[in-house]
Motif scaffolding. Structure first.
Motif, short mmCIF file in Angstrom:
data_model
loop_
_atom_site.label_atom_id
_atom_site.label_comp_id
_atom_site.label_asym_id
_atom_site.label_seq_id
_atom_site.Cartn_x
_atom_site.Cartn_y
_atom_site.Cartn_z
N ARG A 1 10.41 8.18 -13.36
CA ARG A 1 9.30 8.33 -13.21
C ARG A 1 8.75 8.70 -11.65
N ILE A 2 9.17 8.53 -10.58
CA ILE A 2 9.72 8.33 -9.37
C ILE A 2 10.16 9.88 -8.66
N ARG A 3 10.41 10.60 -7.89
CA ARG A 3 11.09 11.82 -7.08
C ARG A 3 11.57 11.18 -6.30
N LEU A 4 12.80 10.80 -5.74
CA LEU A 4 12.92 11.04 -4.06
C LEU A 4 12.66 12.93 -3.84
N VAL A 5 12.05 12.71 -2.29
CA VAL A 5 11.61 14.20 -2.06
C VAL A 5 12.72 13.97 -0.69
N PRO A 6 13.42 14.44 -1.02
CA PRO A 6 14.74 14.80 0.15
C PRO A 6 13.27 14.95 1.46
N SER A 7 14.94 14.84 2.69
CA SER A 7 14.13 15.11 4.38
C SER A 7 13.76 16.90 4.70
N PRO A 8 13.35 17.52 5.25
CA PRO A 8 13.77 18.55 5.55
C PRO A 8 14.67 19.18 5.70
N GLN B 1 0.64 -1.28 -0.02
CA GLN B 1 -0.22 -0.28 -0.46
C GLN B 1 0.84 0.92 0.29
N LEU B 2 2.27 1.08 1.04
CA LEU B 2 2.87 2.61 0.80
C LEU B 2 3.26 2.40 -0.40
N VAL B 3 3.65 1.42 -0.95
CA VAL B 3 4.35 1.43 -2.40
C VAL B 3 3.47 1.82 -3.27
N ALA B 4 1.86 1.57 -3.37
CA ALA B 4 0.91 2.19 -3.79
C ALA B 4 0.60 4.13 -4.33
N LYS B 5 1.01 3.99 -2.71
CA LYS B 5 0.87 5.39 -2.85
C LYS B 5 1.82 6.27 -2.97
N ALA B 6 3.56 5.87 -3.20
CA ALA B 6 4.12 6.39 -3.73
C ALA B 6 4.27 6.51 -5.37
N LEU B 7 3.37 5.79 -5.98
CA LEU B 7 3.53 5.28 -7.14
C LEU B 7 2.85 6.71 -7.74
N GLN B 8 1.33 6.51 -6.67
CA GLN B 8 0.81 7.72 -6.82
C GLN B 8 0.46 8.47 -6.72
N ILE B 9 0.94 9.52 -6.36
CA ILE B 9 2.21 10.08 -6.47
C ILE B 9 3.00 11.32 -6.68
N LYS B 10 3.80 9.96 -7.53
CA LYS B 10 5.46 10.22 -8.38
C LYS B 10 6.26 10.29 -7.56
N GLN B 11 5.88 10.66 -6.18
CA GLN B 11 7.24 10.99 -5.02
C GLN B 11 7.26 9.71 -4.11
N LEU B 12 8.78 9.60 -3.27
CA LEU B 12 8.80 8.95 -2.58
C LEU B 12 9.38 9.58 -1.23
N THR B 13 8.42 9.93 -0.44
CA THR B 13 8.56 10.72 0.35
C THR B 13 9.32 10.81 1.88
N PRO B 14 9.96 11.31 2.62
CA PRO B 14 10.47 11.22 3.89
C PRO B 14 9.73 10.08 4.74
N ASP B 15 8.61 10.52 4.85
CA ASP B 15 7.39 9.39 5.23
C ASP B 15 7.09 8.20 4.80
N ILE B 16 6.70 8.16 3.82
CA ILE B 16 6.93 7.15 2.82
C ILE B 16 7.80 6.18 3.53
N GLU B 17 8.59 6.71 2.92
CA GLU B 17 10.07 5.95 2.79
C GLU B 17 10.34 5.66 4.36
#
Length: 64
Positions: free
Chosen positions: A57-64, A9-25
């Protein structure tokens, strides 16, 4: 989230928003640590996520 499908489900969420956020990771890492193993289906989902990231196709969002 259902415990047996959390990683997928977490992977699906990342694919849907096209981002791997620190929270998802962090949630994926937490689930892997909590479970202590990775199922074939979860492995395939993570492999897809990494493939999509490698393809740009998926962007890695850096930690703030």
């Amino acid at each position: 989230m259902k415990t047996t499908h959390v990683i997928r489900q977490l992977v699906a969420k990342a694919l849907q928003i096209k981002q791997l956020t620190p929270d998802i990771e962090n949630e994926i890492n937490y689930e892997l640590t909590r479970l202590g193993y990775i199922s074939d289906a979860d492995y395939e989902a993570l492999e897809l996520l990494m493939s999509e990231m490698d393809a740009g196709r998926i962007r890695l969002v850096p930690s703030p």
